[in-house]
Write an enzyme that holds these catalytic residues in place. Structure first.
Site, PDB file in Angstrom:
ATOM      1  N   CYS A 283       0.820  -1.179  -0.010  1.00 51.72           N
ATOM      2  CA  CYS A 283       0.063   0.031  -0.093  1.00 51.72           C
ATOM      3  C   CYS A 283       0.842   1.233   0.008  1.00 51.72           C
ATOM      4  O   CYS A 283       0.331   2.370  -0.697  1.00 51.72           O
ATOM      5  CB  CYS A 283      -1.071   0.042   0.940  1.00 51.72           C
ATOM      6  SG  CYS A 283      -0.393   0.144   2.691  1.00 51.72           S
ATOM      7  N   HIS A 346      -2.765   1.286   6.805  1.00 51.37           N
ATOM      8  CA  HIS A 346      -3.140   1.374   5.259  1.00 51.37           C
ATOM      9  C   HIS A 346      -3.035   2.812   4.947  1.00 51.37           C
ATOM     10  O   HIS A 346      -3.101   3.725   5.506  1.00 51.37           O
ATOM     11  CB  HIS A 346      -4.709   1.117   5.093  1.00 51.37           C
ATOM     12  CG  HIS A 346      -4.923   1.102   3.454  1.00 51.37           C
ATOM     13  ND1 HIS A 346      -4.019   0.396   2.571  1.00 51.37           N
ATOM     14  CD2 HIS A 346      -5.890   1.660   2.898  1.00 51.37           C
ATOM     15  CE1 HIS A 346      -4.513   0.528   1.452  1.00 51.37           C
ATOM     16  NE2 HIS A 346      -5.494   1.277   1.609  1.00 51.37           N
ATOM     17  N   ASP A 369      -7.454   5.614  -3.782  1.00 53.02           N
ATOM     18  CA  ASP A 369      -6.723   4.370  -3.083  1.00 53.02           C
ATOM     19  C   ASP A 369      -6.508   3.657  -4.340  1.00 53.02           C
ATOM     20  O   ASP A 369      -7.383   2.898  -5.033  1.00 53.02           O
ATOM     21  CB  ASP A 369      -7.546   3.807  -2.155  1.00 53.02           C
ATOM     22  CG  ASP A 369      -6.649   2.810  -1.261  1.00 53.02           C
ATOM     23  OD1 ASP A 369      -5.567   2.751  -1.783  1.00 53.02           O
ATOM     24  OD2 ASP A 369      -7.066   2.454  -0.330  1.00 53.02           O
ATOM     25  N   ASN A 409     -14.285   4.068  10.564  1.00 54.54           N
ATOM     26  CA  ASN A 409     -15.280   3.844  11.437  1.00 54.54           C
ATOM     27  C   ASN A 409     -15.896   2.636  11.828  1.00 54.54           C
ATOM     28  O   ASN A 409     -16.738   2.487  12.553  1.00 54.54           O
ATOM     29  CB  ASN A 409     -16.424   4.837  11.208  1.00 54.54           C
ATOM     30  CG  ASN A 409     -16.066   6.305  11.166  1.00 54.54           C
ATOM     31  OD1 ASN A 409     -15.967   6.935  12.302  1.00 54.54           O
ATOM     32  ND2 ASN A 409     -15.967   7.217  10.116  1.00 54.54           N
ATOM     33  N   GLU A 466     -13.871   9.990  18.691  1.00 60.11           N
ATOM     34  CA  GLU A 466     -14.399   8.508  19.142  1.00 60.11           C
ATOM     35  C   GLU A 466     -15.289   8.876  20.452  1.00 60.11           C
ATOM     36  O   GLU A 466     -14.535   9.496  21.496  1.00 60.11           O
ATOM     37  CB  GLU A 466     -13.398   7.579  19.507  1.00 60.11           C
ATOM     38  CG  GLU A 466     -12.493   7.058  18.171  1.00 60.11           C
ATOM     39  CD  GLU A 466     -13.528   6.302  17.496  1.00 60.11           C
ATOM     40  OE1 GLU A 466     -14.614   6.016  17.607  1.00 60.11           O
ATOM     41  OE2 GLU A 466     -13.064   5.789  16.504  1.00 60.11           O
TER      42      GLU A 466
END
Length: 708
Positions: A283, A346, A369, A409, A466
């Site tokens: 990645c 990632h 991506d 999430n 969060e």
């Protein structure tokens, strides 16, 4: 009277590069064949030399610009501009191609051309057609020898990629060096990378990749569609793109992803092999190559790392993990069709642009991506997804917003085999705070080749804090748009929980040292509790996929009312060294069951084994064109030899990518290397070194050098 003939054209690449901010491109500065590189929304001068003086009353001259294999005036890829000596000033309409006469010097005419901010990006061809006014019996066509590169323009307010901040343009368009964050959220590791977007092969490679993507020439004026095409063609899955991905640790028929120090060696190999995919990438390599291609084309771009990144394979907005009766993880789920994982980290990309296809407020940074995870419209690509849409949980907007939302999430749900359950499993736990633990990119105002002062935590741009009401609202907002997710967010939970459990986090362990798993237990009930515990340590790929079990322990014991207990499992270096895979990452699990209440608990943690750094010693300054001696050193941290060793060196303006094989390195041996460079460009330059072996990969170091 014969039609006037063109003898020569000149596009003044170096002179025109100032207005277009393209002075740094090697193609512009080539002493033999300087190449014109212009940006949309800019003007440029070019000269035509004829075989005689131009006569406006009799000579008909049309300057033509064409884009793509079949230029079309209807599609905006074929432009015809008549040469009129009386046209001394460019028209005020900047949304169209136009030209005017700057000056006439005998048989040479110098023209000024305006490129609209909507022009397609890539290579344009220029040709000039001449004949006598009113006559069709004679006509000459002249094809200019120069390829004309036209790029996106972040300096132009009318271009979709416009950035207001000069500091941001300096970083996201002009900076050839960067840092990509790897490691874990507790111990981020900044990896220096040479993007090299101004190298003489970067722009031709970027254009070849756009051609490979299949994006229609007429659509190459849209930064949204160009960015989406780039996310597809950086990986090789569908279109023979740039990089082939591999994650199993065997890179014997190619180059390890850990061995690259920059993008230019990858692009160079791709061009030299006529577009054969380069082996191998992961990645951060896909992301780094994307930065190079985007910046070369003029799209502001940065690498972004999401720590504990969910890979939701079934659009449930959850990451589901299953364990059997004995506490062993079931990798593909009970039916063999659930391959959800949490990547330790990632790396994707953000690109900056307006979004005319979305409501107001969703422009700015967009996520793309290039790592091939899931298909989008039957092709492995992702984005552009609006960062603001992801933060708000508005998953109905193009492109691939639900997938990206889950990456930052998703809730992690643990299931354990249960013979009394009607479907064979019962829920162990739901962790709402595990995914998207930290999102990092490089700061725009700092470059730190040795430390982490250039680390920028941008988590708040992608998700609400969060546990906040806004964070849960964004999740429920997303759930409403994803039917598969809805039943997973309504779990009944009537089990009494009166025993407290805590798995102690491990931040990092130096390579070659032992570590210990620790679980703290407290019985808060007024009666004894019989507890069964399973603890395990596993080597994992950074994608979250298990490699080998390092050690496992299981036991049952009683804890009296109000009593605290600590259980431990020690792991030595000898137990884990021959079971490690890339990045030296280790996952630990703890699973417990309370017999009396059927309370269950599970927790996981992961950490990385810290590698030594390469120490680079050199003079602070060197002279362009003169020898510069640089020394590299590091120590083998292991008590075993390192085999299959090699190192790579690179620095823009200092050294093209260079790989060298090296002999075996003995246990605890100090390695010293010396290289000599001749700098080609002045200014602040960064040199990056990287060492790999069979036993340990990705030992790296970097240093800045001032070239005078």
């Amino acid at each position: 009277m014969e039609p006037i003939e063109v003898q020569l054209t000149e596009f003044y690449p170096k002179n025109n590069s100032t207005e277009s901010h393209t002075e740094e491109y090697d193609l512009v500065n080539s002493p033999e064949f300087p190449t014109p590189i212009f940006r949309r929304g800019c003007n440029f001068f070019f000269a035509i030399r004829f075989n005689r003086d131009f006569d406006e009353l009799n000579d008909a001259v049309r300057v033509r610009f064409g884009f793509g294999p079949k230029p079309s005036a209807i599609k905006g890829t074929r432009i015809i501009l008549p040469l009129l000596a009386r046209q001394k000033v460019l028209p005020k309409d900047t949304n169209r191609w136009s030209l005017c006469v700057n000056r006439i010097e005998g048989s040479t005419i110098v023209l000024q051309v305006h490129i609209p901010c909507s022009a397609q990006v890539g290579i344009w061809k220029c040709s000039i057609q001449t004949n006598i006014c009113g006559r069709r019996d004679a006509r000459y066509d002249y094809k200019a020898k120069d390829d004309i590169y036209i790029l996106f323009n972040p300096w132009c307010k009318d271009d979709g990629v416009y950035m207001d901040s000069e500091d941001e343009k300096k970083e996201y368009i002009l900076n050839e060096n960067g840092k990509i964050w790897c490691g874990t959220f507790k111990k981020p590791i900044g990896r220096q990378w040479i993007f090299g977007q101004f190298d003489d092969i970067a722009l031709p490679a970027a254009i070849l990749l756009l051609d490979k993507s299949g994006l229609a020439p007429a659509d190459r004026g849209s930064p949204v569609l160009v960015a989406r095409a780039i996310s597809a063609v950086i990986n090789s899955v569908d279109d023979g793109g740039l990089l082939e991905g591999k994650w199993d640790g065997d890179y014997s028929d190619g180059i390890s992803p850990h061995a690259w120090t920059g993008s230019i060696a990858i692009l160079d190999q791709y061009l030299r092999t006529n577009g054969s995919p380069v082996k191998y990438g992961q990645c951060w390599v896909f992301s780094a190559a994307t930065v190079t291609v985007c910046r070369a084309l003029g799209i502001p771009c940065r690498s972004v790392t999401n720590y504990v990144s969910a890979h939701d394979t079934n659009c449930s907005l959850t990451v589901d993990k299953f364990f059997d009766l004995f506490g062993n993880k079931i990798d593909d789920g009970p039916e063999g069709d659930c391959s959800d994982t949490c990547w330790n980290f990632h790396v994707w990309n953000d690109v900056w642009m307006t979004r005319p296809d979305l409501p107001h407020g969703y422009g700015g940074w967009q996520i793309i991506d290039a790592t091939p995870q899931e298909q989008s419209d039957k092709i492995f690509r992702c984005g552009p997804a609006s960062v603001e849409a992801v933060r708000k949980g508005v998953v109905g907007y193009l492109y691939d917003t639900p997938f990206v939302f889950s990456e930052v999430n998703a809730d992690v749900v643990h299931f354990k085999e249960d013979e009394n359950s009607d479907w064979g499993f019962s829920r162990l736990s739901v962790n709402k705070y595990h995914v998207g633990r930290k999102i990092l990119t490089k700061r725009i105002d700092v470059t730190d080749e040795k430390g982490n002062s250039d680390m920028w935590n941008v988590t708040s741009f992608y998700k609400n804090p969060e546990g906040s009401e806004a964070e849960r609202l964004s999740v429920y907002n997303a759930v409403k748009g994803v039917p598969k997710a809805q039943h997973l967010y309504d779990f009944p939970d009537n089990i009494k929980e009166d025993v407290f459990f805590d798995l102690v986090d491990i931040d990092a362990v130096p390579f070659g040292e032992s570590f210990e798993l620790v679980v703290n237990i407290e019985n808060k009930a007024d009666a004894p509790r019989k507890i069964t515990t399973v603890m395990s340590a596993t080597s994992i790929y950074y994608t979250g996929v298990s490699a080998e079990t390092i050690k496992k322990s299981q036991g049952t014991f009683s804890v009296n009312p109000g009593q605290k207990e600590v259980i431990r499992m020690s792991v030595t270096a000898e137990e884990y060294l021959n079971k490690l895979v890339d990045h030296g990452l280790i996952k630990i699990y703890a699973i417990t069951t309370v017999e009396e209440t059927k309370q269950t608990w599970s927790e996981e943690d992961d950490f990385t084994l810290i590698k030594p750094e390469i120490v680079i010693q050199a003079a602070d300054t060197c002279i362009k064109g003169e020898d510069c001696v640089v020394n590299f050193s590091f120590q083998n941290p292991l008590t075993v030899p390192l085999t299959e060793c090699s190192y790579t060196l690179e620095g823009p303006g200092l050294q093209r990518p260079k790989s060298i094989k090296y002999g075996d390195i003995q246990p605890k041996e100090v390695v010293n290397l010396t290289e000599t460079f001749q700098a080609k460009r002045t200014g602040e330059r960064l040199i990056v070194a990287n060492f790999t072996s069979k036993q340990i990969q990705g030992i790296s170091g970097s240093r800045k050098i001032i070239v005078q």
